[in-house]
Design a protein around this motif. Structure first.
Motif, PDB file in Angstrom:
ATOM      1  N   MET A  73      16.202  30.460  13.646  1.00 40.01           N
ATOM      2  CA  MET A  73      17.023  29.893  12.583  1.00 40.01           C
ATOM      3  C   MET A  73      16.249  28.839  11.802  1.00 40.01           C
ATOM      4  O   MET A  73      16.290  28.804  10.564  1.00 40.01           O
ATOM      5  CB  MET A  73      18.293  29.283  13.177  1.00 40.01           C
ATOM      6  N   VAL A  74      15.574  27.968  12.522  1.00 40.26           N
ATOM      7  CA  VAL A  74      14.791  26.912  11.873  1.00 40.26           C
ATOM      8  C   VAL A  74      13.701  27.516  10.994  1.00 40.26           C
ATOM      9  O   VAL A  74      13.474  27.083   9.853  1.00 40.26           O
ATOM     10  CB  VAL A  74      14.192  25.959  12.934  1.00 40.26           C
ATOM     11  N   LYS A  75      13.044  28.538  11.490  1.00 43.91           N
ATOM     12  CA  LYS A  75      11.992  29.201  10.712  1.00 43.91           C
ATOM     13  C   LYS A  75      12.552  29.830   9.441  1.00 43.91           C
ATOM     14  O   LYS A  75      11.922  29.761   8.371  1.00 43.91           O
ATOM     15  CB  LYS A  75      11.303  30.274  11.570  1.00 43.91           C
ATOM     16  N   ALA A  76      13.740  30.401   9.562  1.00 44.50           N
ATOM     17  CA  ALA A  76      14.367  31.064   8.415  1.00 44.50           C
ATOM     18  C   ALA A  76      15.010  30.076   7.454  1.00 44.50           C
ATOM     19  O   ALA A  76      15.299  30.419   6.300  1.00 44.50           O
ATOM     20  CB  ALA A  76      15.409  32.066   8.905  1.00 44.50           C
ATOM     21  N   GLY A  77      15.277  28.861   7.929  1.00 46.75           N
ATOM     22  CA  GLY A  77      15.962  27.881   7.089  1.00 46.75           C
ATOM     23  C   GLY A  77      17.430  28.177   6.905  1.00 46.75           C
ATOM     24  O   GLY A  77      18.077  27.675   5.984  1.00 46.75           O
ATOM     25  N   TRP A  78      17.988  28.973   7.823  1.00 44.25           N
ATOM     26  CA  TRP A  78      19.403  29.365   7.752  1.00 44.25           C
ATOM     27  C   TRP A  78      19.855  29.801   9.150  1.00 44.25           C
ATOM     28  O   TRP A  78      19.160  30.561   9.822  1.00 44.25           O
ATOM     29  CB  TRP A  78      19.601  30.521   6.778  1.00 44.25           C
ATOM     30  N   GLY A  79      21.003  29.323   9.553  1.00 38.63           N
ATOM     31  CA  GLY A  79      21.530  29.752  10.848  1.00 38.63           C
ATOM     32  C   GLY A  79      22.958  29.301  11.044  1.00 38.63           C
ATOM     33  O   GLY A  79      23.437  28.368  10.393  1.00 38.63           O
ATOM     34  N   ARG A  80      23.634  29.975  11.952  1.00 38.96           N
ATOM     35  CA  ARG A  80      25.007  29.656  12.302  1.00 38.96           C
ATOM     36  C   ARG A  80      25.168  29.774  13.825  1.00 38.96           C
ATOM     37  O   ARG A  80      24.841  30.815  14.407  1.00 38.96           O
ATOM     38  CB  ARG A  80      25.996  30.621  11.637  1.00 38.96           C
ATOM     39  N   ILE A  81      25.664  28.702  14.430  1.00 39.10           N
ATOM     40  CA  ILE A  81      26.003  28.739  15.857  1.00 39.10           C
ATOM     41  C   ILE A  81      27.475  28.411  15.985  1.00 39.10           C
ATOM     42  O   ILE A  81      27.959  27.430  15.403  1.00 39.10           O
ATOM     43  CB  ILE A  81      25.158  27.729  16.664  1.00 39.10           C
ATOM     44  N   VAL A  82      28.187  29.225  16.735  1.00 40.91           N
ATOM     45  CA  VAL A  82      29.603  28.980  17.011  1.00 40.91           C
ATOM     46  C   VAL A  82      29.803  28.985  18.528  1.00 40.91           C
ATOM     47  O   VAL A  82      29.455  29.969  19.200  1.00 40.91           O
ATOM     48  CB  VAL A  82      30.513  30.049  16.373  1.00 40.91           C
ATOM     49  N   ASN A  83      30.319  27.888  19.055  1.00 43.87           N
ATOM     50  CA  ASN A  83      30.572  27.766  20.488  1.00 43.87           C
ATOM     51  C   ASN A  83      32.058  27.922  20.758  1.00 43.87           C
ATOM     52  O   ASN A  83      32.898  27.371  20.040  1.00 43.87           O
ATOM     53  CB  ASN A  83      30.100  26.396  20.986  1.00 43.87           C
ATOM     54  N   LEU A  84      32.378  28.663  21.810  1.00 42.43           N
ATOM     55  CA  LEU A  84      33.778  28.863  22.176  1.00 42.43           C
ATOM     56  C   LEU A  84      34.210  27.807  23.174  1.00 42.43           C
ATOM     57  O   LEU A  84      33.787  27.819  24.334  1.00 42.43           O
ATOM     58  CB  LEU A  84      34.007  30.274  22.740  1.00 42.43           C
ATOM     59  N   SER A  85      35.024  26.877  22.716  1.00 42.95           N
ATOM     60  CA  SER A  85      35.637  25.875  23.575  1.00 42.95           C
ATOM     61  C   SER A  85      37.013  26.403  23.998  1.00 42.95           C
ATOM     62  O   SER A  85      37.194  27.610  24.151  1.00 42.95           O
ATOM     63  CB  SER A  85      35.729  24.535  22.837  1.00 42.95           C
ATOM     64  N   SER A  86      37.987  25.536  24.141  1.00 41.98           N
ATOM     65  CA  SER A  86      39.323  25.943  24.570  1.00 41.98           C
ATOM     66  C   SER A  86      40.276  24.762  24.437  1.00 41.98           C
ATOM     67  O   SER A  86      39.851  23.599  24.481  1.00 41.98           O
ATOM     68  CB  SER A  86      39.290  26.401  26.037  1.00 41.98           C
ATOM     69  N   THR A  87      41.561  25.046  24.305  1.00 43.20           N
ATOM     70  CA  THR A  87      42.552  23.971  24.366  1.00 43.20           C
ATOM     71  C   THR A  87      42.526  23.302  25.733  1.00 43.20           C
ATOM     72  O   THR A  87      42.977  22.164  25.877  1.00 43.20           O
ATOM     73  CB  THR A  87      43.966  24.496  24.077  1.00 43.20           C
ATOM     74  N   SER A  88      41.969  23.968  26.731  1.00 42.90           N
ATOM     75  CA  SER A  88      41.839  23.364  28.061  1.00 42.90           C
ATOM     76  C   SER A  88      40.906  22.163  28.052  1.00 42.90           C
ATOM     77  O   SER A  88      40.913  21.362  28.990  1.00 42.90           O
ATOM     78  CB  SER A  88      41.334  24.398  29.081  1.00 42.90           C
ATOM     79  N   ALA A  89      40.111  22.007  26.983  1.00 40.36           N
ATOM     80  CA  ALA A  89      39.255  20.827  26.856  1.00 40.36           C
ATOM     81  C   ALA A  89      40.093  19.550  26.818  1.00 40.36           C
ATOM     82  O   ALA A  89      39.597  18.464  27.127  1.00 40.36           O
ATOM     83  CB  ALA A  89      38.409  20.924  25.596  1.00 40.36           C
ATOM     84  N   LEU A  90      41.360  19.679  26.475  1.00 38.14           N
ATOM     85  CA  LEU A  90      42.270  18.539  26.424  1.00 38.14           C
ATOM     86  C   LEU A  90      42.884  18.239  27.790  1.00 38.14           C
ATOM     87  O   LEU A  90      43.633  17.271  27.940  1.00 38.14           O
ATOM     88  CB  LEU A  90      43.386  18.806  25.404  1.00 38.14           C
ATOM     89  N   GLY A  91      42.560  19.072  28.783  1.00 44.71           N
ATOM     90  CA  GLY A  91      43.088  18.908  30.136  1.00 44.71           C
ATOM     91  C   GLY A  91      44.050  20.012  30.490  1.00 44.71           C
ATOM     92  O   GLY A  91      44.912  20.382  29.689  1.00 44.71           O
ATOM     93  N   ASN A  92      43.883  20.571  31.683  1.00 46.29           N
ATOM     94  CA  ASN A  92      44.769  21.638  32.130  1.00 46.29           C
ATOM     95  C   ASN A  92      44.766  21.689  33.656  1.00 46.29           C
ATOM     96  O   ASN A  92      43.713  21.815  34.274  1.00 46.29           O
ATOM     97  CB  ASN A  92      44.324  22.991  31.566  1.00 46.29           C
ATOM     98  N   ARG A  93      45.934  21.584  34.240  1.00 49.86           N
ATOM     99  CA  ARG A  93      46.089  21.568  35.694  1.00 49.86           C
ATOM    100  C   ARG A  93      45.399  22.774  36.334  1.00 49.86           C
ATOM    101  O   ARG A  93      45.561  23.914  35.893  1.00 49.86           O
ATOM    102  CB  ARG A  93      47.578  21.558  36.051  1.00 49.86           C
ATOM    103  N   GLY A  94      44.619  22.509  37.361  1.00 49.41           N
ATOM    104  CA  GLY A  94      43.947  23.580  38.098  1.00 49.41           C
ATOM    105  C   GLY A  94      42.650  24.040  37.464  1.00 49.41           C
ATOM    106  O   GLY A  94      42.040  25.006  37.926  1.00 49.41           O
ATOM    107  N   GLN A  95      42.202  23.338  36.408  1.00 51.61           N
ATOM    108  CA  GLN A  95      40.987  23.766  35.719  1.00 51.61           C
ATOM    109  C   GLN A  95      40.028  22.603  35.464  1.00 51.61           C
ATOM    110  O   GLN A  95      39.460  22.473  34.383  1.00 51.61           O
ATOM    111  CB  GLN A  95      41.349  24.436  34.381  1.00 51.61           C
TER     112      GLN A  95
END
Length: 250
Positions: A126-148
């Motif tokens: 991406m750096v060499k091309a001067g263009w790139g897109r990264i998308v990471n999959l998070s979750s609503t569980s990042a806010l806290g979720n029992r058992g996780q």
């Protein structure tokens, strides 16, 4: 314009498969990267039936040498990657006092170490091309979720990872964003229903009752959001976390 190449991790099923198919429909050549290469080939076949280009690549995203080999294979087989969707993930749910070190480490290895290793391997193109897109999959569980505790910590970590990469890579024309899905109907949510002893149909019905749009999500809902983030027009959007959950989140 030459066809751009995208890598989607954990793409043999669920959200990853939905994203891979959408990006292929958008005109990308797509590497379907998954621990289960045979299952990935089924997604590739579906893409090819629609006239797209795709390649199934088997790799453990938590294994540094496997990731390097997989990314090199993609670059040689489809073209140097300029889009990455870090979707690979597992769950090892349990309450804290029952959670083993192995349960913790396994989740961290796939979600956090995996996203780090694949992003690091791909950013050079991406750096060499001067263009790139990264998308990471998070979750609503990042806010806290029992058992996780493990899953929630990993998904929250991905949000910090996203913002940091956005700062580091922005000057090279690379945007980095995260999507935090709510309840999406996949094998993973089905496994959660099984863990708590509730039929999946009942599980989704209960979830829909708590969601403002009155339905649960589908992989296609996440794929639409990814399609925007990786588009040419989203070049001024970076370091953001988009909750795709059918309503506001805390």
């Amino acid at each position: 314009m030459t066809t751009r190449t995208a890598i989607v991790t954990g793409a043999a099923r669920g959200i990853g498969a939905g994203v891979a198919k959408r990006l292929a429909a958008d005109g990308f050549a797509v590497a379907v990267l998954d621990l289960d290469e045979a299952a990935g080939r089924r997604v590739v076949e579906a893409i090819e039936r629609e006239g797209g280009r795709a390649l199934a690549v088997g790799a453990d995203v938590g294994d540094e040498s496997a990731v390097q080999a997989a990314v090199a294979r993609v670059a040689n087989g489809l073209g140097e990657p300029s889009v990455l969707v870090n979707n690979a993930g597992i769950i090892r749910d349990n309450l804290l006092f029952k959670m083993t070190v192995d349960d913790w480490d396994a989740v961290m290895s796939v979600h956090l170490r995996g996203a780090f290793l694949v992003s690091r391997a791909v950013q050079q193109y991406m750096v060499k091309a001067g263009w790139g897109r990264i998308v990471n999959l998070s979750s609503t569980s990042a806010l806290g979720n029992r058992g996780q505790a493990n899953y929630s910590a990993a998904k929250a970590g991905l949000q910090g990872f996203t913002k940091t990469l956005a700062i580091e890579l922005g000057k090279f024309g690379v945007t980095v964003n995260a999507i935090a899905p709510g309840f999406i109907e996949t094998d993973m949510t089905a496994a959660t229903a099984e863990r708590i002893g509730v039929p999946f149909e009942e599980f989704t019905k209960r979830a829909a009752e708590q969601i403002p749009v009155a339905r649960t999500g589908r992989p296609e809902d996440i794929a639409h959001a990814v399609s925007f983030f990786v588009s040419e027009g989203a070049g001024f959007v970076s370091g953001q976390v988009l909750y795709v959950a059918g309503g506001p989140t805390a």
